[in-house]
Design an enzyme around this catalytic site. Structure first.
Site, mmCIF file in Angstrom:
data_model
loop_
_atom_site.group_PDB
_atom_site.id
_atom_site.type_symbol
_atom_site.label_atom_id
_atom_site.label_comp_id
_atom_site.label_asym_id
_atom_site.label_seq_id
_atom_site.Cartn_x
_atom_site.Cartn_y
_atom_site.Cartn_z
ATOM 1 N N LYS A 1 6.349 -1.630 1.885
ATOM 2 C CA LYS A 1 5.162 -1.101 2.565
ATOM 3 C C LYS A 1 4.048 -2.138 2.428
ATOM 4 C CE LYS A 1 3.050 3.470 3.321
ATOM 5 N NZ LYS A 1 3.238 3.538 4.757
ATOM 6 N N LEU B 1 11.044 1.618 6.856
ATOM 7 C CA LEU B 1 10.361 2.105 5.668
ATOM 8 C C LEU B 1 11.054 3.389 5.204
ATOM 9 C CD1 LEU B 1 7.736 1.515 3.956
ATOM 10 C CD2 LEU B 1 6.891 3.593 5.033
ATOM 11 N N TYR C 1 0.825 -1.205 0.000
ATOM 12 C CA TYR C 1 0.000 0.000 0.000
ATOM 13 C C TYR C 1 0.858 1.253 0.000
ATOM 14 C CZ TYR C 1 0.803 0.976 5.023
ATOM 15 O OH TYR C 1 1.365 1.286 6.238
ATOM 16 N N GLU D 1 12.842 2.853 13.600
ATOM 17 C CA GLU D 1 11.807 3.833 13.247
ATOM 18 C C GLU D 1 10.697 3.748 14.273
ATOM 19 O OE1 GLU D 1 9.838 2.900 9.499
ATOM 20 O OE2 GLU D 1 10.004 0.756 9.860
#
Ligand code: PDD
Length: 284
Positions: free
Chosen positions: A145, A202, A31, A178
């Site tokens: 993702k 990401l 996505y 992250e």
């Protein structure tokens, strides 16, 4: 709300997916989330490039060219009301009898929806947000993702249960990767520290923008592995994402980050981000 599903625009209440969709059965899909300001998608080509990277990562052919995506996205934006939107785009490997192996002739399912984009209100910018830390127990392809977000969901819930906004992830008991749904920057002695883009995080579009605007403004920056200890001893912690833009993290694991108020680097980057957005939107 008007959504897009497999070639058609329709009200969200009419959108239906067969239960054998591999997105539903296996989380087999990828996505994107694209912010739209004044009805113009922000950094669209970067998002489409990352989409291609995610599709390559799961060995799924891109069903559209960039030009086709741009046109479909613009059409969806036009069909929805808000000036600023939060566009969600989702592709799965399609509908097939349940079997882990890739199906031979499945047609990818393509879904897009767009909600009003509500960027953080002034009060949140002024106070900053709380975060907690947790072990990064995700897989080794966090650069994809993927719609299979169960690890991220569980990690984010740790923050929610603690009354915090985000979970900062620490890999191998040693370094920061992250947030559960954001990228994290550390500020120490006036230097902006960012973890390097690799398979463990990401590659955030907002992350790129922040490094670009910091560089243009002459803010010293270092892109390198960030030790967990540096996170716990930071002068400032920043969180970035397409929907949150840039936010200060002012509490970590219940302790104040420095004096517990958004710092100078946050103020400067927040302003630079708003200026940059305005400039880009004027040009597109
Ligand atoms: N998430 N890291 C993770 C794990 C994320 O889920 C996101 C964004 C980011 C920031 O990337 P970007 O700056 O391109 O938004 C980093 C989106 C917003 C989401 O899943 O809703």
């Amino acid at each position: 709300m008007t959504v897009y599903l497999n070639g058609q625009f329709m009200p969200i209440t009419e959108a239906r997916i067969p239960v054998l969709d591999r997105g539903f059965i296996f989380g087999d899909g990828v996505y994107e989330v694209i912010p739209v300001y004044s009805r113009r998608p922000f950094r669209l080509l970067d998002h489409l490039k990352r989409l291609q990277h995610s599709l390559d990562g799961i060995r799924l052919q891109n069903p559209h060219s960039d030009a086709e995506w741009a046109q479909l996205i613009q059409e969806l934006v036009t069909r929805n009301e808000a000036e600023d939107q939060y566009l969600y785009l989702h592709i799965t490997r399609g509908v097939a009898k349940r079997d882990h192996a890739f199906p031979k002739n499945a047609v990818p399912t393509i879904f897009m929806m767009s909600n009003p984009l509500l960027t953080p209100p002034a009060a949140l910018l002024a106070s900053g947000v709380s975060a907690v830390s947790a072990v990064d127990n995700r897989w080794l392809r966090c650069d994809i993702k993927a719609i299979a977000l169960l690890p991220n969901v569980l990690l984010r819930q740790i923050a929610v249960d603690a009354g915090a906004a985000e979970t900062i992830l620490i890999r191998d008991d040693s370094f920061m990767t992250e947030g559960a749904a954001s990228n994290i920057f550390v500020v120490k002695n006036g230097v902006l520290l960012a973890p390097p883009k690799n398979h463990l995080m990401l590659p955030g579009i907002t992350y790129d923008v922040v490094l670009e605007i910091a560089q243009a403004a002459g803010i010293p920056q270092e892109v390198r592995k960030i030790a967990a200890s540096e996170v716990f001893n930071a002068d400032e912690l920043l969180l970035t994402s397409s929907t949150k833009e840039v936010l200060a993290i002012t509490t970590l694991d219940g302790k104040a980050v420095d004096n517990g108020k958004p710092g100078k680097m946050f103020m400067q980057l927040h302003q630079l981000y708003q200026d940059y957005k305005r400039d880009v939107m004027r040009k597109t």
